[in-house]
Design an enzyme around this catalytic site. Structure first.
Site, PDB file in Angstrom:
ATOM      1  CB  ALA A 222       6.584  -4.591   7.657  1.00 15.48           C
TER       2      ALA A 222
ATOM      3  CE  LYS B 259       7.074  -1.270  11.351  1.00 13.66           C
ATOM      4  NZ  LYS B 259       7.629  -1.427   9.969  1.00 13.66           N
TER       5      LYS B 259
ATOM      6  CB  THR C  71       8.745 -10.195   7.797  1.00 14.16           C
ATOM      7  OG1 THR C  71       8.511 -11.405   7.080  1.00 14.16           O
ATOM      8  CG2 THR C  71       8.809  -9.030   6.811  1.00 14.16           C
TER       9      THR C  71
ATOM     10  CE1 TYR D  36       3.152  -3.700  11.796  1.00 12.60           C
ATOM     11  CE2 TYR D  36       1.921  -2.274  13.292  1.00 12.60           C
ATOM     12  CZ  TYR D  36       2.695  -2.430  12.155  1.00 12.60           C
ATOM     13  OH  TYR D  36       3.013  -1.338  11.378  1.00 12.60           O
TER      14      TYR D  36
ATOM     15  CG  PHE E 244      -1.602   1.212   1.601  1.00 12.12           C
ATOM     16  CD1 PHE E 244      -2.158   2.077   0.646  1.00 12.12           C
ATOM     17  CD2 PHE E 244      -1.699   1.564   2.951  1.00 12.12           C
ATOM     18  CE1 PHE E 244      -2.781   3.260   1.035  1.00 12.12           C
ATOM     19  CE2 PHE E 244      -2.324   2.738   3.341  1.00 12.12           C
ATOM     20  CZ  PHE E 244      -2.849   3.595   2.386  1.00 12.12           C
TER      21      PHE E 244
ATOM     22  NE  ARG F 271      -6.864  -4.927  16.025  1.00 12.85           N
ATOM     23  CZ  ARG F 271      -6.485  -3.962  15.191  1.00 12.85           C
ATOM     24  NH1 ARG F 271      -5.834  -2.908  15.632  1.00 12.85           N
ATOM     25  NH2 ARG F 271      -6.765  -4.038  13.903  1.00 12.85           N
TER      26      ARG F 271
ATOM     27  CB  ALA G 120       6.250  -6.380  20.249  1.00 14.11           C
TER      28      ALA G 120
ATOM     29  CG  ASP H 135       6.785  -6.462  -2.331  1.00 11.69           C
ATOM     30  OD1 ASP H 135       6.382  -5.363  -1.885  1.00 11.69           O
ATOM     31  OD2 ASP H 135       6.242  -7.552  -2.072  1.00 11.69           O
TER      32      ASP H 135
ATOM     33  NE  ARG I  30      -5.649   2.574  15.963  1.00  8.16           N
ATOM     34  CZ  ARG I  30      -5.929   2.227  17.224  1.00  8.16           C
ATOM     35  NH1 ARG I  30      -6.275   3.148  18.118  1.00  8.16           N
ATOM     36  NH2 ARG I  30      -5.862   0.970  17.601  1.00  8.16           N
TER      37      ARG I  30
ATOM     38  CB  THR J 291       3.944   1.974  13.108  1.00  9.44           C
ATOM     39  OG1 THR J 291       2.637   2.179  13.649  1.00  9.44           O
ATOM     40  CG2 THR J 291       4.615   0.861  13.917  1.00  9.44           C
ATOM     41  CG  ASP J 292       0.640   5.841  15.227  1.00  5.76           C
ATOM     42  OD1 ASP J 292       0.553   4.632  14.923  1.00  5.76           O
ATOM     43  OD2 ASP J 292      -0.309   6.639  15.104  1.00  5.76           O
ATOM     44  CD  GLU J 293      -0.562  -0.135  15.501  1.00  9.33           C
ATOM     45  OE1 GLU J 293      -0.345  -1.204  16.090  1.00  9.33           O
ATOM     46  OE2 GLU J 293      -1.499   0.036  14.711  1.00  9.33           O
TER      47      GLU J 293
HETATM   48  P1  NAD Z   1       1.322  -3.637   3.198  1.00 14.40           P
HETATM   49  O1  NAD Z   1       0.973  -4.812   4.037  1.00 14.40           O
HETATM   50  O2  NAD Z   1       0.301  -3.044   2.305  1.00 14.40           O
HETATM   51  O3  NAD Z   1       2.600  -3.978   2.311  1.00 14.40           O
HETATM   52  C1  NAD Z   1       3.712  -4.654   2.808  1.00 14.40           C
HETATM   53  C2  NAD Z   1       4.583  -5.032   1.625  1.00 14.40           C
HETATM   54  O4  NAD Z   1       5.752  -5.689   2.109  1.00 14.40           O
HETATM   55  C3  NAD Z   1       3.909  -6.002   0.657  1.00 14.40           C
HETATM   56  O5  NAD Z   1       4.113  -5.568  -0.669  1.00 14.40           O
HETATM   57  C4  NAD Z   1       4.593  -7.324   0.930  1.00 14.40           C
HETATM   58  O6  NAD Z   1       4.630  -8.183  -0.213  1.00 14.40           O
HETATM   59  C5  NAD Z   1       5.977  -6.847   1.317  1.00 14.40           C
HETATM   60  N1  NAD Z   1       6.698  -7.830   2.136  1.00 14.40           N
HETATM   61  C6  NAD Z   1       6.247  -8.490   3.234  1.00 14.40           C
HETATM   62  N2  NAD Z   1       7.194  -9.327   3.691  1.00 14.40           N
HETATM   63  C7  NAD Z   1       8.266  -9.184   2.886  1.00 14.40           C
HETATM   64  C8  NAD Z   1       9.555  -9.776   2.850  1.00 14.40           C
HETATM   65  N3  NAD Z   1       9.921 -10.703   3.745  1.00 14.40           N
HETATM   66  N4  NAD Z   1      10.411  -9.387   1.882  1.00 14.40           N
HETATM   67  C9  NAD Z   1      10.053  -8.461   0.954  1.00 14.40           C
HETATM   68  N5  NAD Z   1       8.838  -7.888   0.930  1.00 14.40           N
HETATM   69  C10 NAD Z   1       7.956  -8.235   1.889  1.00 14.40           C
HETATM   70  O7  NAD Z   1       1.890  -2.562   4.220  1.00 14.40           O
HETATM   71  P2  NAD Z   1       1.749  -0.969   4.279  1.00 14.40           P
HETATM   72  O8  NAD Z   1       0.495  -0.636   4.981  1.00 14.40           O
HETATM   73  O9  NAD Z   1       2.047  -0.411   2.949  1.00 14.40           O
HETATM   74  O10 NAD Z   1       2.949  -0.645   5.284  1.00 14.40           O
HETATM   75  C11 NAD Z   1       4.267  -0.401   4.794  1.00 14.40           C
HETATM   76  C12 NAD Z   1       5.173  -0.054   5.959  1.00 14.40           C
HETATM   77  O11 NAD Z   1       4.685   1.087   6.653  1.00 14.40           O
HETATM   78  C13 NAD Z   1       5.271  -1.158   7.017  1.00 14.40           C
HETATM   79  O12 NAD Z   1       6.599  -1.191   7.485  1.00 14.40           O
HETATM   80  C14 NAD Z   1       4.328  -0.707   8.123  1.00 14.40           C
HETATM   81  O13 NAD Z   1       4.735  -1.213   9.367  1.00 14.40           O
HETATM   82  C15 NAD Z   1       4.507   0.795   8.033  1.00 14.40           C
HETATM   83  N6  NAD Z   1       3.357   1.619   8.479  1.00 14.40           N
HETATM   84  C16 NAD Z   1       2.116   1.389   7.970  1.00 14.40           C
HETATM   85  C17 NAD Z   1       1.072   2.244   8.318  1.00 14.40           C
HETATM   86  C18 NAD Z   1      -0.321   2.079   7.770  1.00 14.40           C
HETATM   87  O14 NAD Z   1      -1.228   2.780   8.206  1.00 14.40           O
HETATM   88  N7  NAD Z   1      -0.551   1.199   6.810  1.00 14.40           N
HETATM   89  C19 NAD Z   1       1.312   3.311   9.214  1.00 14.40           C
HETATM   90  C20 NAD Z   1       2.613   3.485   9.721  1.00 14.40           C
HETATM   91  C21 NAD Z   1       3.633   2.643   9.333  1.00 14.40           C
HETATM   92  O1  DAU Z   2      -1.091   3.413  13.491  1.00 11.67           O
HETATM   93  C1  DAU Z   2      -0.341   2.926  12.392  1.00 11.67           C
HETATM   94  C2  DAU Z   2      -0.786   1.522  12.093  1.00 11.67           C
HETATM   95  O2  DAU Z   2      -2.072   1.642  11.489  1.00 11.67           O
HETATM   96  C3  DAU Z   2       0.161   0.753  11.181  1.00 11.67           C
HETATM   97  O3  DAU Z   2       1.388   0.602  11.824  1.00 11.67           O
HETATM   98  C4  DAU Z   2      -0.436  -0.620  10.834  1.00 11.67           C
HETATM   99  O4  DAU Z   2       0.392  -1.294   9.901  1.00 11.67           O
HETATM  100  C5  DAU Z   2      -1.797  -0.397  10.213  1.00 11.67           C
HETATM  101  O5  DAU Z   2      -2.414  -1.646   9.950  1.00 11.67           O
HETATM  102  C6  DAU Z   2      -2.679   0.433  11.138  1.00 11.67           C
HETATM  103  O6  DAU Z   2      -3.003  -0.317  12.351  1.00 11.67           O
HETATM  104  P1  DAU Z   2      -4.453  -0.253  13.041  1.00 11.67           P
HETATM  105  O7  DAU Z   2      -4.627  -1.478  13.811  1.00 11.67           O
HETATM  106  O8  DAU Z   2      -4.683   1.049  13.709  1.00 11.67           O
HETATM  107  O9  DAU Z   2      -5.351  -0.254  11.691  1.00 11.67           O
HETATM  108  P2  DAU Z   2      -6.667  -1.041  11.296  1.00 11.67           P
HETATM  109  O10 DAU Z   2      -7.101  -0.456  10.007  1.00 11.67           O
HETATM  110  O11 DAU Z   2      -6.521  -2.506  11.400  1.00 11.67           O
HETATM  111  O12 DAU Z   2      -7.686  -0.581  12.427  1.00 11.67           O
HETATM  112  C7  DAU Z   2      -8.023   0.788  12.609  1.00 11.67           C
HETATM  113  C8  DAU Z   2      -8.931   0.872  13.821  1.00 11.67           C
HETATM  114  O13 DAU Z   2     -10.189   0.237  13.490  1.00 11.67           O
HETATM  115  C9  DAU Z   2      -8.407   0.139  15.031  1.00 11.67           C
HETATM  116  O14 DAU Z   2      -8.792   0.854  16.201  1.00 11.67           O
HETATM  117  C10 DAU Z   2      -9.124  -1.210  14.989  1.00 11.67           C
HETATM  118  C11 DAU Z   2     -10.463  -0.850  14.364  1.00 11.67           C
HETATM  119  N1  DAU Z   2     -11.073  -1.916  13.550  1.00 11.67           N
HETATM  120  C12 DAU Z   2     -10.307  -2.536  12.613  1.00 11.67           C
HETATM  121  C13 DAU Z   2     -10.814  -3.531  11.815  1.00 11.67           C
HETATM  122  C14 DAU Z   2      -9.964  -4.216  10.786  1.00 11.67           C
HETATM  123  C15 DAU Z   2     -12.408  -2.248  13.710  1.00 11.67           C
HETATM  124  O15 DAU Z   2     -13.121  -1.674  14.545  1.00 11.67           O
HETATM  125  N2  DAU Z   2     -12.927  -3.237  12.917  1.00 11.67           N
HETATM  126  C16 DAU Z   2     -12.178  -3.898  11.984  1.00 11.67           C
HETATM  127  O16 DAU Z   2     -12.721  -4.802  11.312  1.00 11.67           O
END
Ligand code: NAD
Ligand code: DAU
Length: 338
Positions: A83, A154, A100, A150, A12, A273, A152, A33, A214, A125-127
Site C-alpha cells: 500500500a 483503505k 495502489t 489514505y 516496515f 495536518r 478512504a 514488492d 494514537r 487500519t484503525d483509520e
Molecule cells: P510501508 O510504507 O513501510 O511499506 C509499504 C510496502 O508496500 C513497501 O515495501 C512498498 O514498496 C510496497 N508497495 C507499495 N506499492 C506497491 C505496489 N503497487 N505493488 C507492490 N508493492 C507495493 O508500509 P507499512 O507501514 O509497513 O504498512 C503496511 C500495511 O499495513 C499497509 O497496508 C498499511 O495500510 C497497513 N497499516 C500500517 C500501519 C502502520 O502503523 N504503519 C498500521 C495499520 C495498518
Molecule cells: O493508525 C494506523 C495508521 O498509523 C496507519 O494506517 C498508517 O499507515 C500509518 O502511517 C499511521 O498513520 P498516522 O498518521 O497516525 O501516523 P504518523 O506517524 O504519520 O503520525 C502519528 C501522529 O503524529 C499523528 O497524529 C500525526 C502526528 N505527526 C506526524 C508527523 C509525521 C506530527 O505531529 N508530526 C509529524 O511530523
C-alpha cells in the site's frame, strides 16, 4: 497454508512479518514488492539466505505479474501489506493511493478468486473508523468514516475484500491495526522521524497542539495478531489489533527526548495536518477472545524502538537524503514558509 505471497513485504510491517513467520513456521514466504521509496531490500537482509524465502519485484496493480508469481510459486495464501501508507503524502498526492490501495487490492482479489486460493488476508487500519471521541472505542461492526485520502482508500479496499467474500465466496479475513512502531520504520512517520531528528539535534515538528491520541503498538505484537487471525480467524471476519491504550503525541515526543537525553525545547509546533484525526481508539476484545494479547506496553515498545534507531544509524542515515529530503522540504519547510 504452505506457500504465502506477502505483498509489500519489503516495507516496515511486511518485513517484520516475514522475519516473524520464518522464525516460527516452515512455510515458504514469497515477498512481492514494487520497491517504492518505502520498500527496501535491506529490510530483508537477515532472511535473504533462508531457503523458505523468495523475493520477486512487482506491482500489485499488474494482473499478469500477480498471476505469474502466484502460479510459479504455487501460492495458496496472500497476505496483502502492499500500500501507499503515509497520510501526509496522501494529502499532497492522492491518486497513487487510490491506484495502489484500491485497484491493487482488487487485482490481488481477482487472482485469488481465479486461482482458488485458500485464503486472502488483508491488512487494514484503525483509520477507517475516522476520528473517535473519548471515551468511545471502535468495534469491528462500527460504521466506517474515513477522513483522509489514505484512510478512504483503505476503506475502499476493505469493501472490495468483503464483496469478494459475499459475492464469490473467496475465503477472506481482515485485520485493522493501530499505529505500529519498531525496527525498519521509514523515518517519514512520527516516531522514527522524531527519533532520528532528535539524534541530530533537529526540531521535532509537532502538528497542531500535539494533543492528538494514537494507540502506538510494537510491530511484533501486530504480526502476532495477524498470525493468530491467519490460523484461528473466522472467514469473512474483521479483527482490530492494538494495545487498547492511547498516548498523546506530545507525551510520545517528550518520552523520545527523555530516552535520548535531549531537551524538550527541540519540540517545535508547526501547522496542523489537514483534517487531522484527533483520536483513534480500538476495542480489541474480539482478537483477545482468540487467545492473542499485546506483549508490549507503550513505554516498552517505545524504548525498544528508540534503542533500535540508536543502534541502526547505518539503516536510516542513507534514507534521509535524495527523495526523502525533497519530500521533507515540501512537507515541513515550504509549507511553513520558512
Ligand atoms: P510501508 O510504507 O513501510 O511499506 C509499504 C510496502 O508496500 C513497501 O515495501 C512498498 O514498496 C510496497 N508497495 C507499495 N506499492 C506497491 C505496489 N503497487 N505493488 C507492490 N508493492 C507495493 O508500509 P507499512 O507501514 O509497513 O504498512 C503496511 C500495511 O499495513 C499497509 O497496508 C498499511 O495500510 C497497513 N497499516 C500500517 C500501519 C502502520 O502503523 N504503519 C498500521 C495499520 C495498518
Ligand atoms: O493508525 C494506523 C495508521 O498509523 C496507519 O494506517 C498508517 O499507515 C500509518 O502511517 C499511521 O498513520 P498516522 O498518521 O497516525 O501516523 P504518523 O506517524 O504519520 O503520525 C502519528 C501522529 O503524529 C499523528 O497524529 C500525526 C502526528 N505527526 C506526524 C508527523 C509525521 C506530527 O505531529 N508530526 C509529524 O511530523
Amino acid at each position: 497454508m504452505k506457500n504465502l505471497l506477502v505483498t509489500g513485504g519489503a516495507g516496515f510491517i511486511g518485513s517484520n512479518f516475514v522475519h516473524y513467520m520464518l522464525e516460527r513456521y516452515n512455510y515458504k514466504l514469497v515477498v512481492f514488492d514494487k520497491l517504492t521509496y518505502a520498500g527496501r531490500m535491506e529490510n530483508l537482509d537477515r532472511v535473504a539466505s533462508n531457503p523458505n524465502f523468495r523475493f520477486v519485484q512487482g506491482d500489485i496493480c499488474e494482473l499478469e505479474a500477480v498471476r505469474a508469481v502466484v502460479r510459479e510459486h504455487q501460492i495458496d495464501t496472500i497476505v496483502n501489506f502492499a500500500a501507499e501508507t503515509h497520510v501526509d503524502r496522501s494529502i499532497l498526492g492522492p491518486f497513487e493511493f487510490t491506484e495502489t490501495n484500491i485497484r491493487g487490492t482488487q487485482v490481488l482479489l481477482e487472482v485469488a478468486r481465479e486461482q482458488q486460493l485458500e485464503r486472502f488476508h488483508h491488512i487494514s487500519t484503525d483509520e477507517v473508523y475516522g476520528a473517535i471521541p473519548a471515551p468511545n472505542r471502535s468495534k469491528e461492526g462500527d460504521p466506517l468514516e474515513p477522513r483522509s485520502p489514505y484512510s478512504a482508500s483503505k476503506a475502499g479496499a476493505e469493501h472490495l475484500v468483503y464483496a469478494y467474500f459475499v459475492t464469490y465466496g473467496l475465503p477472506v479475513t481482515t485485520t485493522r491495526g493501530s499505529n505500529n512502531i519498531g525496527p525498519f520504520h521509514y523515518p517519514e512517520k512520527a516516531v522514527p522521524l522524531f527519533t532520528t531528528n532528535a539524534l541530530d539535534n533537529q526540531p521535532l515538528p509537532m502538528y497542531g497542539d500535539g494533543m492528538q491520541q494514537r494507540d502506538y503498538q510494537y510491530v511484533e505484537d501486530h504480526c502476532e495478531g495477524i498470525d493468530v487471525v491467519l490460523h484461528k480467524g473466522q472467514l469473512g471476519e474483521i479483527y482490530n489489533v492494538g494495545t487498547g491504550v492511547e498516548t498523546h503525541n506530545i507525551d510520545m515526543a517528550r518520552k523520545i527526548l527523555d530516552l535520548l537525553g535531549k531537551p524538550h525545547s527541540l519540540i517545535t509546533y508547526v501547522a496542523d495536518r489537514a483534517g487531522h484525526d484527533r483520536r483513534y481508539a480500538l476495542d480489541v476484545s474480539k482478537l483477545q477472545a482468540l487467545g492473542w494479547h499485546s506483549r508490549h506496553s507503550f513505554d516498552q515498545a517505545l524504548e525498544k524502538t528508540v534503542r533500535w534507531f540508536v543502534d541502526n544509524e547505518a539503516w536510516w542515515r542513507p534514507i534521509k537524503s535524495g527523495e526523502y529530503m525533497d519530500y521533507y522540504r515540501r512537507q515541513y519547510v515550504e509549507r511553513e514558509g520558512r
